[in-house]
Design an enzyme around this catalytic site. Sequence first.
Site, PDB file in Angstrom:
ATOM      1  N   ARG A 109       0.704  -1.218   0.156  1.00  0.00           N
ATOM      2  CA  ARG A 109       0.601  -0.037   0.043  1.00  0.00           C
ATOM      3  C   ARG A 109       1.010   1.295  -0.175  1.00  0.00           C
ATOM      4  N   PRO A 153      16.954  14.028   9.276  1.00  0.00           N
ATOM      5  CA  PRO A 153      17.408  13.245  10.206  1.00  0.00           C
ATOM      6  C   PRO A 153      16.969  14.036  11.666  1.00  0.00           C
ATOM      7  N   GLY A 156      11.297  15.578  11.685  1.00  0.00           N
ATOM      8  CA  GLY A 156      10.614  13.816  11.649  1.00  0.00           C
ATOM      9  C   GLY A 156       9.147  15.300  11.750  1.00  0.00           C
ATOM     10  N   CYS A 258      -0.687  17.843   0.941  1.00  0.00           N
ATOM     11  CA  CYS A 258      -0.207  16.070  -0.084  1.00  0.00           C
ATOM     12  C   CYS A 258      -0.777  14.849   1.441  1.00  0.00           C
ATOM     13  N   ARG A 263      -2.889  10.353   4.668  1.00  0.00           N
ATOM     14  CA  ARG A 263      -3.197  10.021   5.923  1.00  0.00           C
ATOM     15  C   ARG A 263      -4.652   9.609   5.730  1.00  0.00           C
ATOM     16  N   GLY A 359      -1.661 -18.495  18.746  1.00  0.00           N
ATOM     17  CA  GLY A 359      -0.658 -19.306  20.020  1.00  0.00           C
ATOM     18  C   GLY A 359       0.753 -18.604  19.262  1.00  0.00           C
ATOM     19  N   GLU A 383       3.551   9.559   8.078  1.00  0.00           N
ATOM     20  CA  GLU A 383       2.385  10.150   8.007  1.00  0.00           C
ATOM     21  C   GLU A 383       2.101  11.307   9.363  1.00  0.00           C
ATOM     22  N   THR A 385       2.992  11.230  13.413  1.00  0.00           N
ATOM     23  CA  THR A 385       2.487  10.024  14.270  1.00  0.00           C
ATOM     24  C   THR A 385       1.282  10.278  15.647  1.00  0.00           C
ATOM     25  N   PHE A 403       1.266  22.993  19.723  1.00  0.00           N
ATOM     26  CA  PHE A 403       2.319  23.254  19.309  1.00  0.00           C
ATOM     27  C   PHE A 403       3.158  24.354  18.943  1.00  0.00           C
TER      28      PHE A 403
HETATM   29  P1  TGC Z   1       0.961  25.102  11.183  1.00  0.00           P
HETATM   30  O1  TGC Z   1       1.109  26.596  11.622  1.00  0.00           O
HETATM   31  O2  TGC Z   1       0.122  24.270  11.450  1.00  0.00           O
HETATM   32  O3  TGC Z   1       0.661  24.533   9.668  1.00  0.00           O
HETATM   33  C1  TGC Z   1       1.161  25.227   8.558  1.00  0.00           C
HETATM   34  C2  TGC Z   1       0.477  25.479   7.252  1.00  0.00           C
HETATM   35  O4  TGC Z   1       0.016  24.484   7.158  1.00  0.00           O
HETATM   36  C3  TGC Z   1      -1.555  24.366   7.296  1.00  0.00           C
HETATM   37  N1  TGC Z   1      -2.320  23.310   7.533  1.00  0.00           N
HETATM   38  C4  TGC Z   1      -2.795  22.339   6.151  1.00  0.00           C
HETATM   39  N2  TGC Z   1      -2.874  22.575   4.956  1.00  0.00           N
HETATM   40  C5  TGC Z   1      -3.329  22.124   4.024  1.00  0.00           C
HETATM   41  N3  TGC Z   1      -3.269  19.805   4.839  1.00  0.00           N
HETATM   42  C6  TGC Z   1      -2.805  19.666   6.465  1.00  0.00           C
HETATM   43  N4  TGC Z   1      -3.271  18.437   6.631  1.00  0.00           N
HETATM   44  C7  TGC Z   1      -2.827  20.724   6.858  1.00  0.00           C
HETATM   45  N5  TGC Z   1      -2.339  21.103   8.323  1.00  0.00           N
HETATM   46  C8  TGC Z   1      -2.005  22.383   8.541  1.00  0.00           C
HETATM   47  C9  TGC Z   1      -2.158  25.438   8.338  1.00  0.00           C
HETATM   48  O5  TGC Z   1      -3.154  25.726   8.274  1.00  0.00           O
HETATM   49  C10 TGC Z   1      -0.671  26.502   8.097  1.00  0.00           C
HETATM   50  O6  TGC Z   1      -1.030  27.310   7.241  1.00  0.00           O
HETATM   51  P2  TGC Z   1      -0.772  28.363   6.770  1.00  0.00           P
HETATM   52  O7  TGC Z   1      -1.561  29.146   5.291  1.00  0.00           O
HETATM   53  O8  TGC Z   1      -1.779  29.525   8.098  1.00  0.00           O
HETATM   54  O9  TGC Z   1       0.275  29.043   6.291  1.00  0.00           O
HETATM   55  O10 TGC Z   1       2.130  24.028  10.993  1.00  0.00           O
HETATM   56  P3  TGC Z   1       2.866  23.335  12.380  1.00  0.00           P
HETATM   57  O11 TGC Z   1       4.729  23.854  12.094  1.00  0.00           O
HETATM   58  O12 TGC Z   1       2.621  24.286  13.299  1.00  0.00           O
HETATM   59  O13 TGC Z   1       2.866  21.367  12.772  1.00  0.00           O
HETATM   60  C11 TGC Z   1       1.784  21.311  12.930  1.00  0.00           C
HETATM   61  C12 TGC Z   1       2.118  19.621  12.964  1.00  0.00           C
HETATM   62  C13 TGC Z   1       2.968  19.198  14.025  1.00  0.00           C
HETATM   63  C14 TGC Z   1       0.828  19.642  12.198  1.00  0.00           C
HETATM   64  C15 TGC Z   1       2.831  19.088  11.215  1.00  0.00           C
HETATM   65  O14 TGC Z   1       3.956  19.952  11.056  1.00  0.00           O
HETATM   66  C16 TGC Z   1       2.684  17.753  10.771  1.00  0.00           C
HETATM   67  O15 TGC Z   1       1.808  17.342  10.991  1.00  0.00           O
HETATM   68  N6  TGC Z   1       3.415  16.662  11.446  1.00  0.00           N
HETATM   69  C17 TGC Z   1       3.927  15.774  11.364  1.00  0.00           C
HETATM   70  C18 TGC Z   1       4.711  15.490  10.185  1.00  0.00           C
HETATM   71  C19 TGC Z   1       4.499  14.216   9.049  1.00  0.00           C
HETATM   72  O16 TGC Z   1       3.344  14.043   9.104  1.00  0.00           O
HETATM   73  N7  TGC Z   1       5.421  13.846   8.570  1.00  0.00           N
HETATM   74  C20 TGC Z   1       4.978  12.956   7.567  1.00  0.00           C
HETATM   75  C21 TGC Z   1       6.164  13.141   6.771  1.00  0.00           C
HETATM   76  S1  TGC Z   1       5.377  11.669   4.554  1.00  0.00           S
HETATM   77  C22 TGC Z   1       5.411  10.737   5.060  1.00  0.00           C
HETATM   78  O17 TGC Z   1       5.530  10.481   6.588  1.00  0.00           O
HETATM   79  C23 TGC Z   1       5.201   9.868   4.294  1.00  0.00           C
HETATM   80  S2  TGC Z   1       5.352   7.587   4.743  1.00  0.00           S
HETATM   81  C24 TGC Z   1       4.674   7.091   3.021  1.00  0.00           C
HETATM   82  C25 TGC Z   1       4.793   6.116   2.799  1.00  0.00           C
HETATM   83  O18 TGC Z   1       5.461   5.205   3.060  1.00  0.00           O
HETATM   84  O19 TGC Z   1       3.607   5.307   2.947  1.00  0.00           O
HETATM   85  P1  FAD Z   2      10.459  12.378  15.912  1.00  0.00           P
HETATM   86  O1  FAD Z   2       9.563  13.827  14.666  1.00  0.00           O
HETATM   87  O2  FAD Z   2      11.613  12.577  16.948  1.00  0.00           O
HETATM   88  O3  FAD Z   2       9.314  11.816  17.005  1.00  0.00           O
HETATM   89  C1  FAD Z   2       9.760  11.033  18.401  1.00  0.00           C
HETATM   90  C2  FAD Z   2       8.877  10.966  19.192  1.00  0.00           C
HETATM   91  O4  FAD Z   2       8.421  11.570  19.960  1.00  0.00           O
HETATM   92  C3  FAD Z   2       7.017  10.582  18.667  1.00  0.00           C
HETATM   93  O5  FAD Z   2       6.593   9.917  19.609  1.00  0.00           O
HETATM   94  C4  FAD Z   2       6.304  11.333  18.920  1.00  0.00           C
HETATM   95  O6  FAD Z   2       4.739  11.385  18.335  1.00  0.00           O
HETATM   96  C5  FAD Z   2       7.031  12.387  19.449  1.00  0.00           C
HETATM   97  N1  FAD Z   2       6.930  13.777  19.514  1.00  0.00           N
HETATM   98  C6  FAD Z   2       7.638  14.637  18.920  1.00  0.00           C
HETATM   99  N2  FAD Z   2       6.881  16.182  19.212  1.00  0.00           N
HETATM  100  C7  FAD Z   2       6.106  15.651  19.754  1.00  0.00           C
HETATM  101  C8  FAD Z   2       4.486  16.382  20.408  1.00  0.00           C
HETATM  102  N3  FAD Z   2       5.032  18.136  20.348  1.00  0.00           N
HETATM  103  N4  FAD Z   2       3.966  16.093  21.387  1.00  0.00           N
HETATM  104  C9  FAD Z   2       4.441  14.810  21.728  1.00  0.00           C
HETATM  105  N5  FAD Z   2       4.560  13.986  21.341  1.00  0.00           N
HETATM  106  C10 FAD Z   2       5.974  14.654  20.146  1.00  0.00           C
HETATM  107  N6  FAD Z   2       8.661  11.089   5.760  1.00  0.00           N
HETATM  108  C11 FAD Z   2       9.036  11.628   4.401  1.00  0.00           C
HETATM  109  O7  FAD Z   2       9.438  12.724   4.529  1.00  0.00           O
HETATM  110  N7  FAD Z   2       8.456  10.817   3.220  1.00  0.00           N
HETATM  111  C12 FAD Z   2       8.170   9.019   2.889  1.00  0.00           C
HETATM  112  O8  FAD Z   2       8.056   8.711   2.779  1.00  0.00           O
HETATM  113  C13 FAD Z   2       8.401   8.605   4.887  1.00  0.00           C
HETATM  114  N8  FAD Z   2       8.564   6.924   4.370  1.00  0.00           N
HETATM  115  C14 FAD Z   2       9.034   6.428   5.336  1.00  0.00           C
HETATM  116  C15 FAD Z   2       8.616   5.331   5.979  1.00  0.00           C
HETATM  117  C16 FAD Z   2       9.359   4.594   7.247  1.00  0.00           C
HETATM  118  C17 FAD Z   2       9.486   3.348   7.299  1.00  0.00           C
HETATM  119  C18 FAD Z   2       9.407   5.507   8.474  1.00  0.00           C
HETATM  120  C19 FAD Z   2       9.914   4.941   9.713  1.00  0.00           C
HETATM  121  C20 FAD Z   2       9.292   6.890   8.234  1.00  0.00           C
HETATM  122  C21 FAD Z   2       9.303   7.390   7.146  1.00  0.00           C
HETATM  123  N9  FAD Z   2       8.766   8.478   6.504  1.00  0.00           N
HETATM  124  C22 FAD Z   2       8.867   9.327   6.215  1.00  0.00           C
HETATM  125  C23 FAD Z   2       9.095   9.397   8.118  1.00  0.00           C
HETATM  126  C24 FAD Z   2       7.841  10.046   9.001  1.00  0.00           C
HETATM  127  O9  FAD Z   2       6.865  10.319   8.562  1.00  0.00           O
HETATM  128  C25 FAD Z   2       8.922  10.510  10.101  1.00  0.00           C
HETATM  129  O10 FAD Z   2       9.129   8.913  11.494  1.00  0.00           O
HETATM  130  C26 FAD Z   2       7.673  10.553  11.298  1.00  0.00           C
HETATM  131  O11 FAD Z   2       7.206  11.684  11.194  1.00  0.00           O
HETATM  132  C27 FAD Z   2       8.138  10.721  12.755  1.00  0.00           C
HETATM  133  O12 FAD Z   2       9.176  11.654  12.845  1.00  0.00           O
HETATM  134  P2  FAD Z   2      10.320  11.147  13.386  1.00  0.00           P
HETATM  135  O13 FAD Z   2      10.810   9.704  13.370  1.00  0.00           O
HETATM  136  O14 FAD Z   2      11.350  12.315  13.810  1.00  0.00           O
HETATM  137  O15 FAD Z   2      10.034  10.985  15.273  1.00  0.00           O
END
Ligand code: TGC
Ligand code: FAD
Length: 404
Positions: A109, A153, A156, A258, A263, A359, A383, A385, A403
């Site tokens: 997926r 690094p 995240g 995106c 998600r 089991g 995507e 945590t 945040f």
């Molecule tokens: P914040 O100030 O809340 O927001 C910044 C701007 O973004 C807007 N916004 C969104 N827009 C569209 N969709 C959403 N879901 C949005 N969430 C927020 C928001 O309105 C604002 O807009 P503007 O116009 O005011 O500038 O930002 P923040 O820095 O306080 O962060 C909030 C937080 C912690 C929720 C965000 O940073 C977050 O979601 N962190 C988690 C990071 C994450 O999910 N990383 C994923 C990496 S990619 C991945 O994991 C791929 S795995 C792929 C796979 O193998 O399937």
């Molecule tokens: P951290 O952000 O360091 O978090 C560590 C712990 O602290 C977590 O439990 C978290 O919930 C907690 N924490 C952090 N901040 C707070 C807070 N404010 N309050 C409370 N708790 C908090 N990323 C991409 O960009 N593209 C990809 O294709 C992609 N693929 C991935 C594939 C795999 C197999 C994995 C494992 C990860 C992938 N990621 C990708 C990265 C993924 O999105 C990150 O691992 C994730 O967003 C968490 O970041 P981190 O690992 O740095 O953990």
Amino acid sequence: MSSSTLDSMINHSKVDKYTHHDYYGIDELLTEDHLLARDAVRDWVKQEVSPIIEAYSEKAECPTHLFKGLAEIGAYGPSLPTKYGGGGMDEIAYGIIMQELERGDSGIRSMASVQGSLVMYPIYRYASEEQKMKYLPKLGSGEFIGCFGLTEPDHGSNPSGMVTNIKDDGDAYILNGAKMWITNSPVADVAVVWAKDEEGKIRGMVVEKGWKGFSAPEIHGKLSLRASITGELVFEDVRVPKENVFPEIKGLKGPLSCLSKARYGISWGAIGAALDCYDSALRYSQERIQFGKPIGQFQLTQKKLAEMITEITKAQLLAWRLGSLANEGKASPSQISMAKRNNVAMALDIAREARQIHGGMGITNEYPCMRHMMNLETVLTYEGTHDIHLLITGYDVTGLNAFS
Ligand code: TGC
Ligand code: FAD
């Protein structure tokens, strides 16, 4: 991998599994197109994924030959327009396709989520028409593989702190920095990369494999999502032509938009993993005899199974309603967070309970529960945590931002 090696990895006894579990008649809420898409993908997973997935997972090898097949079944961007390489279907069709893929494996997926929602979608939404036509048809057909670089690094959960950056250099930008944990990066032809410009604004761009200074080393040693390939992205003075940088979108809302798309798909996908574990546990409980009766006759086993199907049904209804809202353009980011968080945690709990019902056999690769359980540890983290999504909901209901 040669076809003879591949054939030796096929477990033919796994081809005919899967019972359809639809406790609340959710099928009646689906259209003919949804059901056709679901059944086609389910059949493909039965034929192409289930027989080989344990072997690939055990070897920690990505079945890259499936990238083309995923394109053929329409798994890349099901809800994007056909003109841009997508499937032209609605959001529920997209969700249900992710569900059937993750029934096979979360890593499979992931291959589709990244390609469709994190690579094709940003190019479709933010790139110039010329760039769309350059990349999207090739991505939709599986000729090109893509990856999405947001995480670093040291950044995240807080991507706004990223240090990867671009500097203006005439007709190009010079890109420096590194991304971590990037699904598909070692095999990707193109990467959608997010970096800060000289004003500190986050910008998105398409970077091609082979450009000088760009490398994508593989990350080894993963105990989760082992059939998915993960790597880094390293940029050392990479020249990115200006036309490859998305012209309008600036700020974190670019990558977060995106992530909303991906998600959403995961909230459906996790149900597939849960269904596969439940299905296996239900069968095992009817076949395994202890104390002279099937273990499914013991009240404690029934409690586990009854709670599993209850939680699956609740998750299905949440996903279906979210899909209906998404079809109307009304699914908010925080509604998506709630569904991703709930449904992934639900699937992980079910994988653990299902493992117990098997089991000792449950810890082997004869059954899928342990593999799903290990995979779902990643799904719970990527995507956004589990706790980050809780805080997004917390912000939405209180109006108070944890945040800032
Ligand atoms: P914040 O100030 O809340 O927001 C910044 C701007 O973004 C807007 N916004 C969104 N827009 C569209 N969709 C959403 N879901 C949005 N969430 C927020 C928001 O309105 C604002 O807009 P503007 O116009 O005011 O500038 O930002 P923040 O820095 O306080 O962060 C909030 C937080 C912690 C929720 C965000 O940073 C977050 O979601 N962190 C988690 C990071 C994450 O999910 N990383 C994923 C990496 S990619 C991945 O994991 C791929 S795995 C792929 C796979 O193998 O399937
Ligand atoms: P951290 O952000 O360091 O978090 C560590 C712990 O602290 C977590 O439990 C978290 O919930 C907690 N924490 C952090 N901040 C707070 C807070 N404010 N309050 C409370 N708790 C908090 N990323 C991409 O960009 N593209 C990809 O294709 C992609 N693929 C991935 C594939 C795999 C197999 C994995 C494992 C990860 C992938 N990621 C990708 C990265 C993924 O999105 C990150 O691992 C994730 O967003 C968490 O970041 P981190 O690992 O740095 O953990």
